[in-house]
Design a protein around this motif. Structure first.
Motif, short mmCIF file in Angstrom:
data_model
loop_
_atom_site.label_atom_id
_atom_site.label_comp_id
_atom_site.label_asym_id
_atom_site.label_seq_id
_atom_site.Cartn_x
_atom_site.Cartn_y
_atom_site.Cartn_z
N ILE A 83 0.84 -1.20 0.00
CA ILE A 83 0.00 0.00 0.00
C ILE A 83 0.88 1.25 0.00
N VAL A 84 0.34 2.28 -0.61
CA VAL A 84 0.93 3.62 -0.53
C VAL A 84 -0.16 4.54 0.02
N VAL A 85 0.12 5.17 1.15
CA VAL A 85 -0.88 6.04 1.77
C VAL A 85 -0.35 7.48 1.80
N ILE A 86 -1.16 8.39 1.31
CA ILE A 86 -0.77 9.79 1.20
C ILE A 86 -1.69 10.60 2.12
N ALA A 87 -1.12 11.25 3.13
CA ALA A 87 -1.88 12.06 4.09
C ALA A 87 -3.03 11.28 4.72
N PRO A 88 -2.76 10.06 5.24
CA PRO A 88 -3.82 9.27 5.87
C PRO A 88 -4.12 9.78 7.28
N HIS A 89 -5.21 9.28 7.85
CA HIS A 89 -5.58 9.62 9.23
C HIS A 89 -5.77 8.34 10.03
N TYR A 90 -5.23 8.30 11.24
CA TYR A 90 -5.54 7.18 12.12
C TYR A 90 -6.26 7.65 13.38
N TRP A 91 -6.25 8.97 13.64
CA TRP A 91 -7.04 9.53 14.74
C TRP A 91 -7.39 10.96 14.39
N VAL A 92 -8.29 11.55 15.18
CA VAL A 92 -8.79 12.90 14.89
C VAL A 92 -7.98 13.93 15.66
N GLU A 93 -7.15 14.68 14.95
CA GLU A 93 -6.37 15.73 15.56
C GLU A 93 -7.14 17.05 15.54
N GLU A 94 -6.77 17.95 16.43
CA GLU A 94 -7.43 19.25 16.47
C GLU A 94 -7.18 20.03 15.17
N VAL A 95 -5.98 19.88 14.59
CA VAL A 95 -5.70 20.57 13.34
C VAL A 95 -6.61 20.08 12.23
N CYS A 96 -7.03 18.82 12.29
CA CYS A 96 -7.97 18.28 11.30
C CYS A 96 -9.33 18.95 11.44
N ILE A 97 -9.80 19.07 12.68
CA ILE A 97 -11.09 19.72 12.92
C ILE A 97 -11.05 21.17 12.44
N THR A 98 -9.97 21.87 12.74
CA THR A 98 -9.82 23.26 12.31
C THR A 98 -9.83 23.36 10.79
N GLY A 99 -9.14 22.45 10.13
CA GLY A 99 -9.09 22.46 8.67
C GLY A 99 -10.45 22.21 8.05
N ILE A 100 -11.22 21.29 8.62
CA ILE A 100 -12.55 20.99 8.09
C ILE A 100 -13.51 22.15 8.35
N GLU A 101 -13.41 22.77 9.50
CA GLU A 101 -14.24 23.95 9.78
C GLU A 101 -13.91 25.08 8.79
N THR A 155 -0.82 16.53 11.51
CA THR A 155 0.60 16.62 11.82
C THR A 155 1.29 15.36 11.30
N LEU A 156 2.62 15.38 11.32
CA LEU A 156 3.39 14.24 10.84
C LEU A 156 3.24 13.00 11.72
N ASP A 157 2.63 13.16 12.89
CA ASP A 157 2.36 11.99 13.72
C ASP A 157 1.52 10.96 12.98
N GLN A 158 0.69 11.43 12.06
CA GLN A 158 -0.19 10.50 11.35
C GLN A 158 0.59 9.43 10.59
N ILE A 159 1.72 9.80 9.97
CA ILE A 159 2.49 8.77 9.27
C ILE A 159 3.58 8.17 10.16
N GLU A 160 4.08 8.94 11.11
CA GLU A 160 5.11 8.41 12.00
C GLU A 160 4.57 7.27 12.85
N ALA A 161 3.31 7.35 13.22
CA ALA A 161 2.70 6.28 14.01
C ALA A 161 2.60 4.99 13.22
N ILE A 162 2.38 5.10 11.92
CA ILE A 162 2.33 3.89 11.09
C ILE A 162 3.66 3.16 11.17
#
Length: 267
Positions: A137-155, A221-228
């Motif tokens: 698999i190749v994953v580009i900007a994936p999400h494994y949890w909901v970060e506050e920056v994600c909520i801000t971006g969607i708002e 944040t980069l935690d999304q891919i670093e956690a993988i």
């Protein structure tokens, strides 16, 4: 050329779905060439991949395939009063994706997922610990949890949709643009989703994995891919400086070369 596939209703799908899809690359590729399946982001569809699938398939001399999920593109729209279920990404990975691949006879594809599509690819791989269905698999900007920056971006995206020109721009690509936008927006902004987290699934990803993210991603944040990589150490990371949520548009040549090299090494 886009085509349409009908998936009948099932125990997990309350209605039949008409899903648009498209093929990329030459039909006369060499035997043993990889097959790529592209899984779009939360506001995407077949057309919004633009030239990226064709360019990557040309680089790898292989075939590619993409479909628009329920509510997106020219696929069956979401009834406006019907929210996406809380586990809509899990359902896509376990039910719809295998049904689509099975209906079209696509076997052992590499999954190339962006954002929501990246999460779907990770969930699919996590449920395939023997790498029987998905060789990588190749994953580009994936999400494994909901970060506050994600909520801000969607708002911020909601404001652009309701007060700016985002609705007009997206309406060119979606049969029912409100179906697509509010399905995604309401799912992620639902307070009940704040605790959504698939970290436990990451350790079950056994296949070769390339995780790509823009350093300036406005949704994560980069935690999304670093956690993988923490949970699946075989994961290779590409942190694309100068890129936001769409590194394959911002730095297409670098991203295509990284993916092509990775697939060639592991296919």
């Amino acid at each position: 050329m886009k085509q349409f596939l009908t998936l009948p209703s099932s125990e997990t799908r309350p209605r039949a779905l008409s899903l648009e899809y498209a093929w990329f690359g030459s039909e006369t590729v060499s035997k043993g060439a990889p097959m790529l399946v592209f899984l779009h982001e939360g506001l995407g569809c077949v057309d919004l991949w633009r030239s990226f699938p064709s360019a990557l398939c040309e680089r790898l001399q292989c075939r590619g395939f993409a479909y628009s999920r329920f509510a997106y593109g020219e696929s069956t729209p979401r009834p406006h009063g019907e929210p996406f279920p809380a586990d809509y990404l899990e359902r896509e990975s376990l039910d719809v994706l295998p049904a689509v691949l099975g209906a079209l006879g696509i076997e052992r594809p590499w999954l190339i997922g962006h954002s929501d599509g990246g999460t779907i690819a990770m969930l699919a791989a996590a449920n395939d610990p023997g790498c029987v269905r998905y060789p990588g698999i190749v994953v580009i900007a994936p999400h494994y949890w909901v970060e506050e920056v994600c909520i801000t971006g969607i708002e911020r995206a909601r404001t652009a949709y309701e007060r700016g020109d985002l609705r007009t721009r997206l309406a060119k690509y979606h049969r029912d643009v409100d179906s697509a936008f509010y399905g995604w927006c309401h799912a992620w902004l639902n307070p009940a989703r704040r605790g959504w987290n698939i970290e436990a699934a990451l350790k079950n990803i056994a296949c070769p994995t390339l995780a790509i993210q823009g350093v300036q991603d406005e949704y994560a944040t980069l935690d999304q891919i670093e956690a993988i990589q923490r949970h699946a150490p075989q994961t290779k990371l590409m942190k694309a400086d100068g890129c936001g949520h769409f590194p394959f548009f911002t730095q297409p040549e670098a991203v295509i070369e990284a993916i092509a090299t990775f697939v060639r090494e592991h296919h």
